[in-house]
Design a protein around this motif. Structure first.
Motif, PDB file in Angstrom:
ATOM      1  N   PRO A  33       6.888   7.480   3.499  1.00 18.17           N
ATOM      2  CA  PRO A  33       5.451   7.667   3.707  1.00 18.17           C
ATOM      3  C   PRO A  33       4.587   7.224   2.527  1.00 18.17           C
ATOM      4  O   PRO A  33       4.955   7.377   1.370  1.00 18.17           O
ATOM      5  CB  PRO A  33       5.325   9.179   3.917  1.00 18.17           C
ATOM      6  N   TYR A  34       3.421   6.696   2.868  1.00 16.52           N
ATOM      7  CA  TYR A  34       2.370   6.350   1.910  1.00 16.52           C
ATOM      8  C   TYR A  34       1.104   7.044   2.372  1.00 16.52           C
ATOM      9  O   TYR A  34       0.698   6.875   3.526  1.00 16.52           O
ATOM     10  CB  TYR A  34       2.129   4.837   1.870  1.00 16.52           C
ATOM     11  N   SER A  54       3.416   8.115  -2.750  1.00 16.10           N
ATOM     12  CA  SER A  54       2.420   7.162  -3.225  1.00 16.10           C
ATOM     13  C   SER A  54       1.106   7.450  -2.527  1.00 16.10           C
ATOM     14  O   SER A  54       1.057   7.552  -1.299  1.00 16.10           O
ATOM     15  CB  SER A  54       2.858   5.728  -2.909  1.00 16.10           C
ATOM     16  N   VAL A  55       0.044   7.617  -3.319  1.00 17.37           N
ATOM     17  CA  VAL A  55      -1.293   7.830  -2.784  1.00 17.37           C
ATOM     18  C   VAL A  55      -2.096   6.575  -3.113  1.00 17.37           C
ATOM     19  O   VAL A  55      -2.287   6.240  -4.282  1.00 17.37           O
ATOM     20  CB  VAL A  55      -1.954   9.087  -3.390  1.00 17.37           C
ATOM     21  N   ILE A  56      -2.537   5.883  -2.082  1.00 15.75           N
ATOM     22  CA  ILE A  56      -3.208   4.599  -2.247  1.00 15.75           C
ATOM     23  C   ILE A  56      -4.692   4.785  -1.959  1.00 15.75           C
ATOM     24  O   ILE A  56      -5.074   5.175  -0.854  1.00 15.75           O
ATOM     25  CB  ILE A  56      -2.626   3.536  -1.291  1.00 15.75           C
ATOM     26  N   ASP A  63      -6.374  -9.961  -8.261  1.00 17.45           N
ATOM     27  CA  ASP A  63      -5.217 -10.264  -9.101  1.00 17.45           C
ATOM     28  C   ASP A  63      -4.083  -9.239  -8.951  1.00 17.45           C
ATOM     29  O   ASP A  63      -3.010  -9.414  -9.517  1.00 17.45           O
ATOM     30  CB  ASP A  63      -5.633 -10.363 -10.568  1.00 17.45           C
ATOM     31  N   GLN A  64      -4.289  -8.185  -8.181  1.00 14.54           N
ATOM     32  CA  GLN A  64      -3.259  -7.168  -7.992  1.00 14.54           C
ATOM     33  C   GLN A  64      -2.358  -7.523  -6.805  1.00 14.54           C
ATOM     34  O   GLN A  64      -2.844  -8.021  -5.789  1.00 14.54           O
ATOM     35  CB  GLN A  64      -3.882  -5.795  -7.713  1.00 14.54           C
ATOM     36  N   PRO A  65      -1.073  -7.236  -6.937  1.00 18.59           N
ATOM     37  CA  PRO A  65      -0.171  -7.469  -5.808  1.00 18.59           C
ATOM     38  C   PRO A  65      -0.398  -6.404  -4.731  1.00 18.59           C
ATOM     39  O   PRO A  65      -0.999  -5.352  -4.983  1.00 18.59           O
ATOM     40  CB  PRO A  65       1.222  -7.332  -6.424  1.00 18.59           C
ATOM     41  N   ARG A  66       0.122  -6.658  -3.566  1.00 22.12           N
ATOM     42  CA  ARG A  66       0.067  -5.685  -2.476  1.00 22.12           C
ATOM     43  C   ARG A  66       0.723  -4.389  -2.945  1.00 22.12           C
ATOM     44  O   ARG A  66       1.754  -4.408  -3.611  1.00 22.12           O
ATOM     45  CB  ARG A  66       0.789  -6.272  -1.269  1.00 22.12           C
ATOM     46  N   ARG A  67       0.140  -3.250  -2.595  1.00 19.69           N
ATOM     47  CA  ARG A  67       0.627  -1.958  -3.093  1.00 19.69           C
ATOM     48  C   ARG A  67       1.561  -1.237  -2.136  1.00 19.69           C
ATOM     49  O   ARG A  67       2.167  -0.230  -2.504  1.00 19.69           O
ATOM     50  CB  ARG A  67      -0.569  -1.055  -3.412  1.00 19.69           C
ATOM     51  N   THR A  68       1.675  -1.730  -0.928  1.00 19.44           N
ATOM     52  CA  THR A  68       2.531  -1.101   0.059  1.00 19.44           C
ATOM     53  C   THR A  68       3.283  -2.158   0.855  1.00 19.44           C
ATOM     54  O   THR A  68       2.790  -3.275   1.023  1.00 19.44           O
ATOM     55  CB  THR A  68       1.703  -0.275   1.063  1.00 19.44           C
ATOM     56  N   PRO A  69       4.459  -1.798   1.354  1.00 22.55           N
ATOM     57  CA  PRO A  69       5.086  -2.703   2.317  1.00 22.55           C
ATOM     58  C   PRO A  69       4.326  -2.625   3.636  1.00 22.55           C
ATOM     59  O   PRO A  69       3.555  -1.667   3.846  1.00 22.55           O
ATOM     60  CB  PRO A  69       6.505  -2.138   2.457  1.00 22.55           C
TER      61      PRO A  69
END
Length: 180
Positions: A33-34, A54-56, A63-69
């Motif tokens: 879970p996210y 993970s709390v998004i 410039d940031q990569p994806r934070r979740t699949p």
């Protein structure tokens, strides 16, 4: 069993007080879970044990990569009047709403637990938005009893009690049929 990704979108209402329980129940059911809270949900999460989930929040910068699949499924618990109406209308003006609109467009299996008092649920936009989301394939679960065939609004002052009686299995069971 391979873990699947579950986004849990949390809106600001008493049922948000059970987000940590949702994280633990999702993990026990084999999900990764996210949590994706709205701004109004953040105070509800502040003192909870979220089991290192993970709390998004907020949109990422270019410039940031994806934070979740990518999500295999989405649970919106609770879905408030504001978020549900904005989602049904395609208003992606926050990270949580962008997530929901994207999932809807991608036909990602999604369960929503609407959480609105009678006075808000009596507004014509509420019924119209529920109809749009159901038509698009969103499964709607009543927070009182887990019913998918009916949805009762909350009586004023009962939100905390309804939240305490809520069972995360109602949501996860509906998503279980969606697992790949």
């Amino acid at each position: 069993m391979t873990s699947k990704t579950l986004y849990i979108v949390v809106c600001g209402a008493p049922l948000a007080s059970r987000a940590g329980d949702g994280v633990r129940a999702a993990r026990a059911a084999g999900w990764d879970p996210y949590l994706i809270p709205t701004d109004a949900a953040l105070p509800w999460l502040a003192d909870q044990d979220l089991d290192d989930a993970s709390v998004i929040t907020g949109n990422r910068t270019p410039d940031q990569p994806r934070r979740t699949p990518p999500a295999d499924a989405v649970a919106v618990v609770p879905a408030t009047f504001n978020t549900l109406n904005a989602w049904a209308n395609g208003n992606a003006h926050s990270y949580a709403l962008t997530t929901l609109c994207t999932a809807l467009g991608a036909r990602t299996p999604t369960v929503a637990v609407p959480f609105a008092k009678k006075d808000l649920a009596g507004h014509p936009a509420w019924l119209a938005s529920l109809a749009v989301l159901r038509y698009a394939g969103i499964q709607v679960v009543d927070p009182h009893d887990g019913s998918a065939s009916s949805l009762r609004p909350l009586d004023s002052g009962t939100g905390d009690r309804v939240a305490m009686d809520f069972t995360w299995g109602w949501v996860l069971d509906r998503l279980g049929d969606s697992r790949i």
